[in-house]
Scaffold this motif. Structure first.
Motif, PDB file in Angstrom:
ATOM      1  N   PRO A   1       0.813  -1.222   0.000  1.00 42.04           N
ATOM      2  CA  PRO A   1       0.000   0.000   0.000  1.00 42.04           C
ATOM      3  C   PRO A   1       0.845   1.270   0.000  1.00 42.04           C
ATOM      4  N   LEU A   2       0.257   2.342  -0.497  1.00 43.37           N
ATOM      5  CA  LEU A   2       0.885   3.662  -0.472  1.00 43.37           C
ATOM      6  C   LEU A   2       0.461   4.371   0.808  1.00 43.37           C
ATOM      7  N   ARG A   3       1.449   4.890   1.546  1.00 40.82           N
ATOM      8  CA  ARG A   3       1.170   5.603   2.776  1.00 40.82           C
ATOM      9  C   ARG A   3       1.852   6.973   2.743  1.00 40.82           C
ATOM     10  N   PRO A   4       1.348   7.929   3.518  1.00 39.57           N
ATOM     11  CA  PRO A   4       1.988   9.247   3.576  1.00 39.57           C
ATOM     12  C   PRO A   4       3.451   9.116   4.001  1.00 39.57           C
ATOM     13  N   GLY A   5       4.286   9.930   3.372  1.00 38.66           N
ATOM     14  CA  GLY A   5       5.707   9.907   3.689  1.00 38.66           C
ATOM     15  C   GLY A   5       6.522   8.937   2.867  1.00 38.66           C
TER      16      GLY A   5
ATOM     17  N   LEU B   1       9.815   7.654  -2.976  1.00 41.01           N
ATOM     18  CA  LEU B   1       9.774   6.920  -4.233  1.00 41.01           C
ATOM     19  C   LEU B   1      10.560   7.673  -5.295  1.00 41.01           C
ATOM     20  N   LEU B   2      10.595   7.114  -6.488  1.00 41.50           N
ATOM     21  CA  LEU B   2      11.091   7.814  -7.662  1.00 41.50           C
ATOM     22  C   LEU B   2       9.902   8.234  -8.502  1.00 41.50           C
ATOM     23  N   LEU B   3       9.986   9.420  -9.078  1.00 40.95           N
ATOM     24  CA  LEU B   3       8.928   9.921  -9.952  1.00 40.95           C
ATOM     25  C   LEU B   3       9.516  10.115 -11.349  1.00 40.95           C
ATOM     26  N   LYS B   4       8.877   9.492 -12.339  1.00 49.01           N
ATOM     27  CA  LYS B   4       9.307   9.637 -13.729  1.00 49.01           C
ATOM     28  C   LYS B   4       8.292  10.464 -14.486  1.00 49.01           C
ATOM     29  N   HIS B   5       8.727  11.642 -14.947  1.00 45.66           N
ATOM     30  CA  HIS B   5       7.874  12.529 -15.730  1.00 45.66           C
ATOM     31  C   HIS B   5       8.567  12.775 -17.055  1.00 45.66           C
ATOM     32  N   GLY B   6       7.949  12.308 -18.145  1.00 48.31           N
ATOM     33  CA  GLY B   6       8.619  12.423 -19.438  1.00 48.31           C
ATOM     34  C   GLY B   6       9.903  11.618 -19.434  1.00 48.31           C
ATOM     35  N   THR B   7      11.028  12.286 -19.697  1.00 45.81           N
ATOM     36  CA  THR B   7      12.330  11.613 -19.681  1.00 45.81           C
ATOM     37  C   THR B   7      13.110  11.898 -18.404  1.00 45.81           C
ATOM     38  N   LYS B   8      12.496  12.557 -17.450  1.00 47.50           N
ATOM     39  CA  LYS B   8      13.176  12.938 -16.216  1.00 47.50           C
ATOM     40  C   LYS B   8      12.751  12.026 -15.073  1.00 47.50           C
TER      41      LYS B   8
ATOM     42  N   SER C   1       1.184  13.550 -17.101  1.00 41.08           N
ATOM     43  CA  SER C   1       1.168  12.223 -16.477  1.00 41.08           C
ATOM     44  C   SER C   1       2.560  11.868 -15.971  1.00 41.08           C
ATOM     45  N   PHE C   2       2.602  10.953 -15.021  1.00 42.92           N
ATOM     46  CA  PHE C   2       3.883  10.519 -14.462  1.00 42.92           C
ATOM     47  C   PHE C   2       3.734   9.124 -13.878  1.00 42.92           C
ATOM     48  N   LEU C   3       4.855   8.523 -13.529  1.00 43.97           N
ATOM     49  CA  LEU C   3       4.882   7.213 -12.886  1.00 43.97           C
ATOM     50  C   LEU C   3       5.568   7.333 -11.534  1.00 43.97           C
ATOM     51  N   LEU C   4       5.116   6.538 -10.581  1.00 44.39           N
ATOM     52  CA  LEU C   4       5.785   6.395  -9.303  1.00 44.39           C
ATOM     53  C   LEU C   4       6.480   5.042  -9.298  1.00 44.39           C
ATOM     54  N   ILE C   5       7.776   5.029  -8.969  1.00 38.24           N
ATOM     55  CA  ILE C   5       8.622   3.850  -9.141  1.00 38.24           C
ATOM     56  C   ILE C   5       9.278   3.490  -7.818  1.00 38.24           C
ATOM     57  N   ASP C   6       9.404   2.200  -7.581  1.00 40.55           N
ATOM     58  CA  ASP C   6      10.095   1.696  -6.396  1.00 40.55           C
ATOM     59  C   ASP C   6      11.600   1.912  -6.580  1.00 40.55           C
ATOM     60  N   PRO C   7      12.241   2.699  -5.738  1.00 39.49           N
ATOM     61  CA  PRO C   7      13.678   2.940  -5.916  1.00 39.49           C
ATOM     62  C   PRO C   7      14.527   1.703  -5.665  1.00 39.49           C
ATOM     63  N   ALA C   8      13.987   0.696  -4.989  1.00 38.88           N
ATOM     64  CA  ALA C   8      14.763  -0.501  -4.668  1.00 38.88           C
ATOM     65  C   ALA C   8      14.900  -1.435  -5.857  1.00 38.88           C
ATOM     66  N   ASP C   9      13.810  -1.644  -6.592  1.00 38.14           N
ATOM     67  CA  ASP C   9      13.859  -2.625  -7.681  1.00 38.14           C
ATOM     68  C   ASP C   9      13.429  -2.078  -9.033  1.00 38.14           C
ATOM     69  N   GLY C  10      12.996  -0.815  -9.093  1.00 38.45           N
ATOM     70  CA  GLY C  10      12.629  -0.208 -10.376  1.00 38.45           C
ATOM     71  C   GLY C  10      11.249  -0.565 -10.865  1.00 38.45           C
ATOM     72  N   ASN C  11      10.449  -1.260 -10.069  1.00 44.02           N
ATOM     73  CA  ASN C  11       9.098  -1.624 -10.488  1.00 44.02           C
ATOM     74  C   ASN C  11       8.168  -0.414 -10.412  1.00 44.02           C
ATOM     75  N   THR C  12       7.242  -0.343 -11.356  1.00 43.43           N
ATOM     76  CA  THR C  12       6.247   0.725 -11.351  1.00 43.43           C
ATOM     77  C   THR C  12       5.214   0.458 -10.266  1.00 43.43           C
ATOM     78  N   LEU C  13       4.975   1.469  -9.426  1.00 43.04           N
ATOM     79  CA  LEU C  13       4.048   1.322  -8.310  1.00 43.04           C
ATOM     80  C   LEU C  13       2.726   2.035  -8.536  1.00 43.04           C
ATOM     81  N   GLY C  14       2.754   3.135  -9.278  1.00 41.07           N
ATOM     82  CA  GLY C  14       1.535   3.904  -9.479  1.00 41.07           C
ATOM     83  C   GLY C  14       1.605   4.733 -10.737  1.00 41.07           C
TER      84      GLY C  14
END
Length: 433
Positions: free
Chosen positions: A331-335, A338-345, A401-414
């Motif tokens: 689950p996603l909790r406050p605090g 993560l990594l945020l991918k927006h476009g190529t950044k 639009s953007f993606l939220l990514i797990d910094p540990a394994d690179g999986n997309t979370l949201g």
């Protein structure tokens, strides 16, 4: 995503066993988009299963796990054409565990065919998919009431499903003109490519006729030129000793030599000197075209920067509100960090408050939830380590639009949308978290 009147990007969605793969197989078969040996292989496999007719879903469910389980677990992209139009189709999964794949497949769709089993009607997954498609800004829907041949009173069943679904999509923001309901039997081909004599209560177009004639809406955007830089090209050869180009895809608007642009987030202004491709320079590049831009000035530009038009350059933001569809089992909790991918950044991000959790079944919102679970949709606040040049999703799907990514394994979370996308939904009285 370049818009052509003879090309339609569509996706399928629906609950498990609603017949999506069979419908896609029927579309491929009826438009003669499969080879004879493929049809022969499907026929042999169907006979081995004891079926009297070919199981056209096998034309789509190519993964072994899918064939064994009889379900689709990944997004399968298919290409077919008629004399009037070409199609790129994403066949998405129906199981609730794979809603994230539906988000992926429908994110660039101009139209989605949402299937409903006539025997079951509008179910919870139907409502979930409709809510996700509304938030993604899909402009047009087709309600395909499948297996209409298996109910005793098809006219009444079709009318009841249309009434319930119509109320749902109107609350989600679609107009009646944007939604077409069609009773079909994917197994027998009724109202897919040819009109069925077994549905006298329906006098509308077949599915293929509708797909051929539905207006192709332009990419929803109200902004000017946007160009996320993907790669800096420095050949350093004798032929091009001083060449410096910035490669990427035009996300919105258009660009031509002589246009003044701003480099974000730095705010440096410069002018486009040329628009290069492997086939030579272009006088202009439209949205969806991959090009290399050469700038008139030697400015500092790197991957993740965005070149934008001067007239409507967005203000880079470090904090913003967003709507997110949570796609992970954790689950996603406050605090959360993560990594945020927006476009190529890609940059580090911290999730602040969870403002609301949206109930797509009841169209209500619960304020200040403790967490967002798998497949839940909510409004959150985000703070990023480096400013991003983001637009509101309502004015640009590509740069909002953007993606939220797990910094540990690179999986997309949201999957996230900049701004409050829930504002377009007729949310009822809020309920406690």
């Amino acid at each position: 995503m370049t818009t052509h009147p003879d090309l339609l990007r569509l996706a399928t969605a629906g609950s498990v066993d609603d017949g999506k793969s069979t419908l896609v197989g029927r579309l491929l078969y009826d438009t003669k988009s499969v080879l004879a040996d493929q049809v022969d292989a499907v026929t042999r496999a169907s006979v081995d299963r004891g079926l009297a007719t070919p199981d056209l879903s096998l034309l789509v469910d190519g993964l072994r796990a899918e064939r064994e389980q009889g379900i689709t677990i990944d997004v399968a992209y298919r290409y077919f054409a008629t004399p009037k139009r070409s199609f790129v189709l994403a066949d998405t999964p129906g199981h609730v565990q794979y809603t994230r794949n539906t988000v992926s497949g429908a994110s660039t769709a101009q139209l989605v065919v949402l299937l409903v089993d006539a025997r079951k009607g509008v179910v919870s997954q139907t409502r979930r998919h409709a809510a996700v498609l509304a938030l993604l800004g899909v402009p047009r829907l087709v309600l395909a009431v499948n297996k209409i041949d298996l109910v005793e009173d098809p006219a009444t069943v079709f009318a009841d499903i249309c009434a319930e679904f119509g109320a749902l999509v109107r609350a989600l923001g679609w107009s009646d003109e944007a939604v077409q309901a069609i009773p079909v039997s994917a197994l027998h081909g009724d109202n897919v490519a040819t009109a069925s004599t077994d549905t006298p209560y329906y006098d509308g177009p077949t599915l293929i006729e509708h797909l051929e004639t539905v207006p192709v809406d332009a990419e929803p955007t109200e902004v000017g030129f946007r160009f996320p830089v993907q790669y800096v090209i420095r050949p350093r050869t004798a032929e091009f000793p001083d060449y410096r180009g910035y490669a990427g895809q035009v996300a919105a608007g258009s660009v031509a030599p002589g246009d003044e642009v701003v480099v974000l987030p730095s705010g440096t202004r410069t002018t486009v000197a040329s628009v290069d491709t492997a086939d030579g320079p272009l006088p202009q590049a439209q949205s969806g075209r991959s090009v290399t831009l050469v700038l008139a000035d030697d400015v500092d530009v790197s991957r993740g920067d965005v070149l934008v038009s001067v007239a409507d350059a967005p203000q880079p933001v470090s904090e913003f509100d967003a709507t997110v569809c949570w796609l992970a089992e954790k689950p996603l909790r406050p605090g959360a960090r993560l990594l945020l991918k927006h476009g190529t950044k890609t940059t580090q991000a911290i999730v602040g408050a969870l403002e609301e959790r949206f109930d797509e079944q009841e169209l209500t919102a619960a304020p200040s939830p403790d967490s967002l679970e798998l497949n839940e949709i909510g409004r959150i606040s985000v703070r990023v380590a480096e400013p991003i040049a983001a637009d509101h999703y309502g004015v640009s799907r590509r740069t909002g639009s953007f993606l939220l990514i797990d910094p540990a394994d690179g999986n997309t979370l949201g999957a996230g949308l900049v701004g409050n996308a829930l504002a377009a939904v007729e949310i009822g009285e809020t309920v406690p978290a």
